[in-house]
Scaffold this motif. Structure first.
Motif, PDB file in Angstrom:
ATOM      1  N   LEU A   1      33.061  79.899  58.839  1.00  0.00           N
ATOM      2  CA  LEU A   1      33.067  78.527  58.391  1.00  0.00           C
ATOM      3  C   LEU A   1      31.641  78.404  57.855  1.00  0.00           C
ATOM      4  N   ARG A   2      31.445  77.945  56.590  1.00  0.00           N
ATOM      5  CA  ARG A   2      30.188  77.693  55.971  1.00  0.00           C
ATOM      6  C   ARG A   2      30.091  76.023  56.037  1.00  0.00           C
ATOM      7  N   LEU A   3      28.980  75.572  56.703  1.00  0.00           N
ATOM      8  CA  LEU A   3      28.837  74.071  56.736  1.00  0.00           C
ATOM      9  C   LEU A   3      27.659  73.551  56.062  1.00  0.00           C
ATOM     10  N   ALA A   4      27.569  72.360  55.163  1.00  0.00           N
ATOM     11  CA  ALA A   4      26.396  71.765  54.794  1.00  0.00           C
ATOM     12  C   ALA A   4      26.134  70.619  55.484  1.00  0.00           C
ATOM     13  N   ALA A   5      25.020  70.328  55.719  1.00  0.00           N
ATOM     14  CA  ALA A   5      24.837  68.924  56.837  1.00  0.00           C
ATOM     15  C   ALA A   5      23.346  68.561  56.136  1.00  0.00           C
ATOM     16  N   VAL A   6      23.406  67.038  56.560  1.00  0.00           N
ATOM     17  CA  VAL A   6      22.110  66.364  55.823  1.00  0.00           C
ATOM     18  C   VAL A   6      21.086  66.361  56.983  1.00  0.00           C
ATOM     19  N   GLY A   7      21.789  66.743  58.431  1.00  0.00           N
ATOM     20  CA  GLY A   7      20.793  66.769  59.344  1.00  0.00           C
ATOM     21  C   GLY A   7      21.372  67.371  60.417  1.00  0.00           C
ATOM     22  N   PRO A   8      20.887  67.841  61.529  1.00  0.00           N
ATOM     23  CA  PRO A   8      21.235  68.871  62.465  1.00  0.00           C
ATOM     24  C   PRO A   8      21.881  67.957  63.654  1.00  0.00           C
ATOM     25  N   PHE A   9      21.614  66.626  63.736  1.00  0.00           N
ATOM     26  CA  PHE A   9      21.940  65.837  64.916  1.00  0.00           C
ATOM     27  C   PHE A   9      23.488  65.925  65.053  1.00  0.00           C
ATOM     28  N   HIS A  10      24.394  65.265  64.123  1.00  0.00           N
ATOM     29  CA  HIS A  10      25.897  65.300  64.476  1.00  0.00           C
ATOM     30  C   HIS A  10      26.300  66.719  64.347  1.00  0.00           C
TER      31      HIS A  10
ATOM     32  N   ASP B   1      34.038  60.479  44.349  1.00  0.00           N
ATOM     33  CA  ASP B   1      34.215  61.598  43.288  1.00  0.00           C
ATOM     34  C   ASP B   1      35.750  61.992  43.786  1.00  0.00           C
ATOM     35  N   PRO B   2      36.691  62.134  42.637  1.00  0.00           N
ATOM     36  CA  PRO B   2      38.067  62.520  42.706  1.00  0.00           C
ATOM     37  C   PRO B   2      38.129  63.858  43.184  1.00  0.00           C
ATOM     38  N   ARG B   3      37.153  64.623  43.161  1.00  0.00           N
ATOM     39  CA  ARG B   3      37.066  66.240  43.581  1.00  0.00           C
ATOM     40  C   ARG B   3      37.259  66.301  45.150  1.00  0.00           C
ATOM     41  N   ILE B   4      36.445  65.317  45.632  1.00  0.00           N
ATOM     42  CA  ILE B   4      36.434  65.372  47.045  1.00  0.00           C
ATOM     43  C   ILE B   4      37.262  64.596  48.106  1.00  0.00           C
ATOM     44  N   ALA B   5      37.617  65.158  49.014  1.00  0.00           N
ATOM     45  CA  ALA B   5      38.251  64.503  50.116  1.00  0.00           C
ATOM     46  C   ALA B   5      37.434  64.102  51.263  1.00  0.00           C
ATOM     47  N   SER B   6      37.262  63.104  51.893  1.00  0.00           N
ATOM     48  CA  SER B   6      36.488  62.757  52.947  1.00  0.00           C
ATOM     49  C   SER B   6      37.156  61.926  54.072  1.00  0.00           C
ATOM     50  N   VAL B   7      36.527  61.998  55.279  1.00  0.00           N
ATOM     51  CA  VAL B   7      36.931  61.168  56.341  1.00  0.00           C
ATOM     52  C   VAL B   7      35.967  60.528  57.122  1.00  0.00           C
ATOM     53  N   PRO B   8      35.779  59.478  57.635  1.00  0.00           N
ATOM     54  CA  PRO B   8      34.652  58.871  58.162  1.00  0.00           C
ATOM     55  C   PRO B   8      34.651  59.510  59.609  1.00  0.00           C
ATOM     56  N   PHE B   9      33.234  59.512  60.314  1.00  0.00           N
ATOM     57  CA  PHE B   9      33.014  60.053  61.615  1.00  0.00           C
ATOM     58  C   PHE B   9      32.583  59.132  62.537  1.00  0.00           C
ATOM     59  N   SER B  10      31.206  58.424  61.987  1.00  0.00           N
ATOM     60  CA  SER B  10      30.630  57.450  62.706  1.00  0.00           C
ATOM     61  C   SER B  10      29.829  56.732  61.804  1.00  0.00           C
ATOM     62  N   THR B  11      29.301  55.548  62.153  1.00  0.00           N
ATOM     63  CA  THR B  11      28.477  54.625  61.366  1.00  0.00           C
ATOM     64  C   THR B  11      27.049  54.370  62.368  1.00  0.00           C
ATOM     65  N   HIS B  12      25.976  54.437  61.740  1.00  0.00           N
ATOM     66  CA  HIS B  12      24.789  54.077  62.353  1.00  0.00           C
ATOM     67  C   HIS B  12      23.674  53.184  61.570  1.00  0.00           C
ATOM     68  N   ASP B  13      22.931  52.333  62.534  1.00  0.00           N
ATOM     69  CA  ASP B  13      22.028  51.432  61.816  1.00  0.00           C
ATOM     70  C   ASP B  13      20.829  52.429  61.629  1.00  0.00           C
ATOM     71  N   VAL B  14      20.011  51.729  60.298  1.00  0.00           N
ATOM     72  CA  VAL B  14      18.862  52.406  60.033  1.00  0.00           C
ATOM     73  C   VAL B  14      17.888  51.515  60.242  1.00  0.00           C
ATOM     74  N   VAL B  15      16.721  52.224  61.028  1.00  0.00           N
ATOM     75  CA  VAL B  15      15.777  51.324  61.628  1.00  0.00           C
ATOM     76  C   VAL B  15      14.322  51.564  61.003  1.00  0.00           C
ATOM     77  N   VAL B  16      13.485  50.686  61.118  1.00  0.00           N
ATOM     78  CA  VAL B  16      12.066  51.031  60.562  1.00  0.00           C
ATOM     79  C   VAL B  16      11.460  51.699  61.899  1.00  0.00           C
ATOM     80  N   PHE B  17      10.320  52.583  61.658  1.00  0.00           N
ATOM     81  CA  PHE B  17       9.755  52.914  62.673  1.00  0.00           C
ATOM     82  C   PHE B  17       8.238  53.365  62.308  1.00  0.00           C
ATOM     83  N   VAL B  18       7.376  52.482  63.302  1.00  0.00           N
ATOM     84  CA  VAL B  18       5.641  52.971  62.785  1.00  0.00           C
ATOM     85  C   VAL B  18       4.960  53.385  64.092  1.00  0.00           C
ATOM     86  N   ASN B  19       3.616  53.536  63.893  1.00  0.00           N
ATOM     87  CA  ASN B  19       3.030  54.203  64.776  1.00  0.00           C
ATOM     88  C   ASN B  19       2.246  53.242  65.717  1.00  0.00           C
ATOM     89  N   VAL B  20       1.606  53.525  66.691  1.00  0.00           N
ATOM     90  CA  VAL B  20       1.328  52.656  67.904  1.00  0.00           C
ATOM     91  C   VAL B  20       0.242  51.856  67.365  1.00  0.00           C
TER      92      VAL B  20
END
Length: 288
Positions: free
Chosen positions: A95-104, A151-170
């Motif tokens: 099984l070959r996966l492609a992902a936007v990040g490692p977390f999920h 894209d009509p070539r793609i089938a997709s199903v939702p998994f989860s929704t998350h808020d985008v937050v700002v982050f700054v240094n101290v």
């Protein structure tokens, strides 16, 4: 006239491995056999598929078009073999996966392997555009994306929704705040991922809706690079809340007046949605 599968297989191996010797090694047959089969394919249809330039090879326009077709043929051939070998039990294959990040993605792989421990899994990481393209190019079976795909070539199903937050240094004036208005981003030095990044797309869409001009002060092609730049005080970053890892020099701030979200989805080619391994992955991930 019927096309000979072994001729197609040899052509595909040459195109994929960029050479006749490498193709022969991949197929575990002799190099002269590969050369002969490709030549017979060209002569049978009166076309030039591969241009030889010394030790290098290049695909002709027809060869490149045929390679797109053989990618699908070989993928379906592999799926047929996996189905027959496993007798529907899914006990073999890759099984070959492609992902936007490692977390999920790592969480999903753990769920899948708990049910199908004998299946091998590979994963490629990239931004949303790269990840989607890998599925379209048949380099990956399933894409783990963070946005809906129109894209009509793609089938997709939702998994989860998350808020985008700002982050700054101290040392940033905003550090310690709980909320920030999206209008306050105007004129701020933003450290963003490259075009094609999910979080950047979500921020830019929300800013456009609020009529707030946002432009990257610094554009970096990796998540780690953005974090390091923000840590050094070069500017402000954005991240999906669940992806933020606690850091003594960084803090997150939520938006008070804008919905900025990423929606994680599992996607595959529509024509491959009933592939046993793809169906098994979807079910193992989506079933509580």
């Amino acid at each position: 006239m019927a096309i000979v599968f072994t001729h197609l297989r040899s052509f595909h191996a040459v195109a994929e491995n960029r050479g006749f010797t490498a193709a022969a090694d991949a197929l575990n047959i002799s190099q002269p056999t590969v050369t002969t089969q490709v030549k017979e394919l060209e002569e049978r249809y009166g076309v030039e598929l591969i241009v030889r330039r010394g030790r290098r090879i290049e695909l002709s326009e027809t060869g490149a078009a045929l390679f797109d077709v053989t990618k699908r043929i070989m993928t379906l051939h592999e799926e047929a073999e996996e189905l027959l070998l496993s007798s529907g039990k899914l006990e073999t294959g890759m099984l070959r996966l492609a992902a936007v990040g490692p977390f999920h993605a790592t969480e999903m792989v753990a769920r899948f392997l708990a049910k199908y421990p004998s299946i091998k899994v590979s994963m490629l990481l990239g931004n949303s555009d790269q990840t989607l393209q890998r599925v379209l190019d048949l380099e990956s079976d399933v894409a783990i994306l963070a946005h809906a795909v129109d894209d009509p070539r793609i089938a997709s199903v939702p998994f989860s929704t998350h808020d985008v937050v700002v982050f700054v240094n101290v040392e940033h004036p905003w550090y310690g705040r709980d909320e920030v208005s999206i209008t306050e981003l105007a004129g701020q030095p933003l450290i963003l991922r490259e075009v094609g990044s999910t979080t950047r797309r979500a921020l830019e869409q929300a800013a456009l809706k609020a009529n707030v001009p946002v432009r990257p002060f610094l554009e970096i092609g990796s998540r780690e690079g953005v974090w390091k730049a923000v840590e050094r005080g070069l500017g402000i970053g954005v991240v999906a809340d669940f992806e933020f890892v606690a850091h003594p020099r960084l803090g997150t701030i939520r938006f008070s007046d804008a919905v900025v979200q990423t929606e994680y989805r599992l996607s595959c080619l529509l024509e491959r949605r009933h592939s046993p391994k793809i169906e098994a992955f979807m079910k193992s991930v989506l079933t509580p």
